[in-house]
Design a protein around this motif. Structure first.
Motif, short mmCIF file in Angstrom:
data_model
loop_
_atom_site.label_atom_id
_atom_site.label_comp_id
_atom_site.label_asym_id
_atom_site.label_seq_id
_atom_site.Cartn_x
_atom_site.Cartn_y
_atom_site.Cartn_z
N LEU A 5 0.85 -1.19 0.00
CA LEU A 5 0.00 0.00 0.00
C LEU A 5 0.88 1.24 0.00
O LEU A 5 1.78 1.37 0.84
N ALA A 35 -3.21 4.79 -3.16
CA ALA A 35 -4.45 5.27 -2.56
C ALA A 35 -4.37 6.79 -2.42
O ALA A 35 -3.34 7.33 -2.03
N THR A 101 -8.73 1.65 2.51
CA THR A 101 -7.49 0.96 2.85
C THR A 101 -7.53 0.40 4.26
O THR A 101 -8.19 0.93 5.15
N PHE A 106 -3.02 -5.90 2.80
CA PHE A 106 -1.70 -5.63 2.23
C PHE A 106 -0.60 -6.27 3.06
O PHE A 106 -0.75 -6.50 4.26
N LEU A 109 3.56 -1.49 3.85
CA LEU A 109 3.13 -0.09 3.74
C LEU A 109 4.33 0.78 3.42
O LEU A 109 5.38 0.65 4.07
#
Length: 311
Positions: A5, A35, A101, A106, A109
């Protein structure tokens, strides 16, 4: 393949830190999911991308294309190529929204940076992104943060009210580098002198109090947990000049700190080394997930450690 992410503000993120990280991670076989606040493609800081707007004559037609400070401080050719490639990536063109999110979807990060206050503050001050960051740390999932991205991590708090970075080693944009850039902006971008200072000091606050380094340090267990280049480093001048940047084949200018599954770096000049180290952390985490799925109960989490990247 790990799914990463990478949240972005609507505008003004640093093109080098985001695009070079994206390129290296995807080359290593990982998928990067972007995002943004509204699910529309983000736009980087155009001044950092082109270098136009950092010299005193930037408002003069034709002359504005002559870059001196812009050449020194803006994205280099390598980063500009990576950014152009990233713009053609389907994941970048079709980001999800921040509120879609969560850490469960995920494997890692990545928190990029950027300094222009007009766009970066929504990202740095997002309570949702802070909660997501907290969750990644709570699960010991790989997290990488560079420059102002470390500030977002520092502002993310655990249930006990302490920062997720409390008890960890980290680096971030140093006050020395931030101050150098700000001094140059006072000359080159005299009409917008605080372009490099996302947050400035209030009356009565000492110089640098609102710098990235000092705010991050205030969130740590000890001031010594903020790790900068030691004076005895053989490449000290190269690492701290603010002019030398690492490349795909030369990590000598870079300074990157790792503490367990957390990787941090200072500025765009560290980004190649930063992304490669994060890719290595992701690969190690994937091996551990595979072991756990196979019934191996041994923990792959090392004790707290700091590893600095160098030649």
């Amino acid at each position: 393949m790990s799914q990463i992410l990478l949240p972005l503000p609507s505008r003004d993120f640093d093109p080098s830190e985001v695009s070079v990280s994206w390129k290296i991670l995807t080359q290593c076989g990982h998928q990067v999911v972007f995002a943004t606040p509204d699910g529309k493609p983000g736009a980087c800081d155009p001044i950092m991308l082109s270098g136009i707007g950092l010299d005193p004559w930037s408002g003069i037609p034709v002359l504005r294309n002559v870059r001196v400070l812009g050449h020194l401080l803006g994205a280099n050719a390598d980063a500009r190529r990576a950014y152009a490639e990233m713009q053609r990536d389907a994941n970048f063109a079709n980001p999800i929204r921040w509120d879609q999110t969560g850490h469960k979807d995920f494997d890692g990060l990545l928190l990029g940076g950027g300094h222009w206050a007009r766009g970066m503050r929504e990202y740095l001050e997002s309570s949702h992104l802070q909660r997501v960051t907290t969750d990644f740390f709570a699960e010991e999932k790989p997290v990488a943060a560079i420059c102002h991205g470390v500030l977002l991590a520092a502002r993310s708090t655990r249930a006990d009210g302490l920062s997720v970075l409390y008890g960890r080693k980290t680096t971030a944009l140093t006050w020395a580098l931030e101050r150098k850039a700000s001094v140059l902006a006072h000359v080159g971008r005299f009409w917008d002198r605080n372009y490099y200072r996302t947050y400035t000091e209030a009356a009565g606050q000492p110089a640098g109090y609102m710098s990235v380094q000092q705010e991050v340090t205030r969130a740590l267990a000890s001031a010594g947990d903020f790790v900068d280049v030691p004076a005895g480093d053989p490449d000290f001048r190269r690492k701290t000049s603010g002019t030398a940047r690492d490349t795909a084949t030369d990590n000598r200018p870079a300074w990157v700190v790792r503490d367990r599954n957390y990787v941090s770096a200072r500025w765009p000049g560290d980004v190649h080394t930063f992304a490669r180290m994060f890719a290595a952390v992701l690969d190690a985490a994937a091996v551990e997930r595979s072991r756990c799925a196979g019934g191996d109960s041994r923990s792959g989490q090392p004790a707290a450690q700091t590893a600095t990247a160098r030649a």
